[in-house]
Design a protein around this motif. Sequence first.
Motif, short mmCIF file in Angstrom:
data_model
loop_
_atom_site.label_atom_id
_atom_site.label_comp_id
_atom_site.label_asym_id
_atom_site.label_seq_id
_atom_site.Cartn_x
_atom_site.Cartn_y
_atom_site.Cartn_z
N ARG A 123 -18.04 -16.38 64.36
CA ARG A 123 -18.00 -17.83 64.70
C ARG A 123 -19.53 -18.01 65.05
O ARG A 123 -20.02 -17.56 66.00
N VAL B 64 -18.46 -14.04 68.64
CA VAL B 64 -19.21 -15.37 68.54
C VAL B 64 -20.70 -14.98 68.53
O VAL B 64 -21.40 -14.06 69.28
N THR C 164 -20.52 -25.30 64.57
CA THR C 164 -19.74 -23.87 64.35
C THR C 164 -19.31 -23.70 63.02
O THR C 164 -18.94 -24.57 62.37
#
Length: 236
Positions: A22, A44, A7
């Motif tokens: 992310r 994300v 990540t």
Amino acid sequence: MSPPARTIDEPIVIAGHLTSIRWRRSQRARRVALKIDPQAGGIVITLPPRGSRRAGLALLRGHEAWVADRLAALPALTTIAPGGTIPIFGEPHVIVQDAAHRGAPVIGSSKILVSGQPEFLARRVRDALHALATERFSDQARDKAKRIGVTPNHIRVKDTKSRWGSCTAEGILMFSWRLIMAPDFVQDYVIAHEVAHLRYMNHAPEFWRLTERLTPHRAPAMTWLSVQGPGLLRIV
């Protein structure tokens, strides 16, 4: 076993507001995926092994209005602090700090009594709720499993960001401790859902029939989680 996803976080402006992406690169991913992280209040993007950042950004920009709407709809953060209120079993509980109290936090019908220094209060409350969730979910899962003649190999309670529960092919059940803040009927449904996966590792009609044998709360619980669930992830 596949290596863990990597990540990287970076800031980005969406519809005039600063937020974060992310980036996750996962060996298991087959395509670029986009989702909202309610707990962090950000975005994300998951990339497959050969997926590019450009492809991820293209997916984001193609869904920018949807992302902006989802981010704007997130509930405000709720901080676990003295005098604050958090739900347990769907009912509000006031957090009361008492320097004279000794031992673990005491969860009553409408309050949580906590000792210790203010800087440790949030952790102590989370630990108490985690312990309560572990005991309750384990008992209920084993009871439901016994009803259908299956046995979980292990039951774990964690702080997950995207799932209220899961079941592995090895028979390991996992539940989010935050589910202890939801009403009883919601807990009952999630536990029944995962126990049913011990028999059927899919969502075929047989699976749903079994789930509904184990709980009468499927429809209202799914609605509650869709509407109220993100708020539980915003309690920090």
